[in-house]
Design a protein around this motif. Structure first.
Motif, PDB file in Angstrom:
ATOM      1  N   GLU A 179       0.840  -1.200   0.000  1.00 45.13           N
ATOM      2  CA  GLU A 179       0.000   0.000   0.000  1.00 45.13           C
ATOM      3  C   GLU A 179       0.878   1.254   0.000  1.00 45.13           C
ATOM      4  O   GLU A 179       0.582   2.226  -0.694  1.00 45.13           O
ATOM      5  CB  GLU A 179      -0.937   0.000   1.204  1.00 45.13           C
ATOM      6  CG  GLU A 179      -2.070  -0.999   1.078  1.00 45.13           C
ATOM      7  CD  GLU A 179      -2.937  -1.103   2.316  1.00 45.13           C
ATOM      8  OE1 GLU A 179      -2.536  -0.609   3.397  1.00 45.13           O
ATOM      9  OE2 GLU A 179      -4.031  -1.682   2.208  1.00 45.13           O
ATOM     10  N   GLN A 213       1.018   4.014  -3.002  1.00 43.67           N
ATOM     11  CA  GLN A 213       0.856   5.446  -2.737  1.00 43.67           C
ATOM     12  C   GLN A 213       2.036   6.228  -3.294  1.00 43.67           C
ATOM     13  O   GLN A 213       1.860   7.296  -3.883  1.00 43.67           O
ATOM     14  CB  GLN A 213       0.715   5.701  -1.232  1.00 43.67           C
ATOM     15  CG  GLN A 213       0.531   7.163  -0.875  1.00 43.67           C
ATOM     16  CD  GLN A 213      -0.729   7.763  -1.466  1.00 43.67           C
ATOM     17  OE1 GLN A 213      -1.764   7.118  -1.544  1.00 43.67           O
ATOM     18  NE2 GLN A 213      -0.649   9.008  -1.888  1.00 43.67           N
ATOM     19  N   HIS A 234       1.649   6.670  -6.966  1.00 53.92           N
ATOM     20  CA  HIS A 234       0.667   7.732  -7.230  1.00 53.92           C
ATOM     21  C   HIS A 234       1.316   9.101  -7.070  1.00 53.92           C
ATOM     22  O   HIS A 234       1.066  10.007  -7.872  1.00 53.92           O
ATOM     23  CB  HIS A 234      -0.529   7.615  -6.287  1.00 53.92           C
ATOM     24  CG  HIS A 234      -1.363   6.401  -6.520  1.00 53.92           C
ATOM     25  ND1 HIS A 234      -2.294   5.971  -5.613  1.00 53.92           N
ATOM     26  CD2 HIS A 234      -1.397   5.508  -7.537  1.00 53.92           C
ATOM     27  CE1 HIS A 234      -2.884   4.880  -6.070  1.00 53.92           C
ATOM     28  NE2 HIS A 234      -2.352   4.577  -7.233  1.00 53.92           N
TER      29      HIS A 234
END
Length: 101
Positions: free
Chosen positions: A79, A83, A86
């Motif tokens: 995760e 992130q 992104h």
């Protein structure tokens, strides 16, 4: 006002799929129409610490196949990696390992 003879349906919590916490997860990067291939390679080298050759190979997989698994590990770590992708402007997702890829 509700009718007292109408049954109240409760959700069946047993139907939810359980996620095995020991199951490995993966960070998948997807092809996009925005980022240059050289930039994607740069991101893989700078964030993951991959060699230029490995970063280039993963970038080509993203470009030619539309996606590439760029990291595997525990859910929280994947995760975090997703992130980070992104934040670099890449399209990415954190997914559980399916075992069929």
């Amino acid at each position: 006002m509700s009718n007292p003879t109408t049954p109240v349906l409760e959700p069946d919590v047993g139907v939810r799929t359980a996620v095995d916490p020991a199951r490995p997860w993966r960070t998948v990067v997807f092809n996009d129409p925005v980022n240059l291939m050289s930039y994607v390679s740069y991101v893989f080298q700078s964030y993951f610490g991959y060699s230029a050759e490995k970063a280039h190979r993963l970038m080509l997989e993203v470009h030619e196949k539309g996606r590439s698994v760029v990291a595997t590990g525990g859910r929280e770590e994947m995760e975090r990696d997703t992130q980070a992708m992104h934040e670099y402007g890449l399209w990415a997702a954190c997914q559980p390992e399916s075992g069929s890829d």
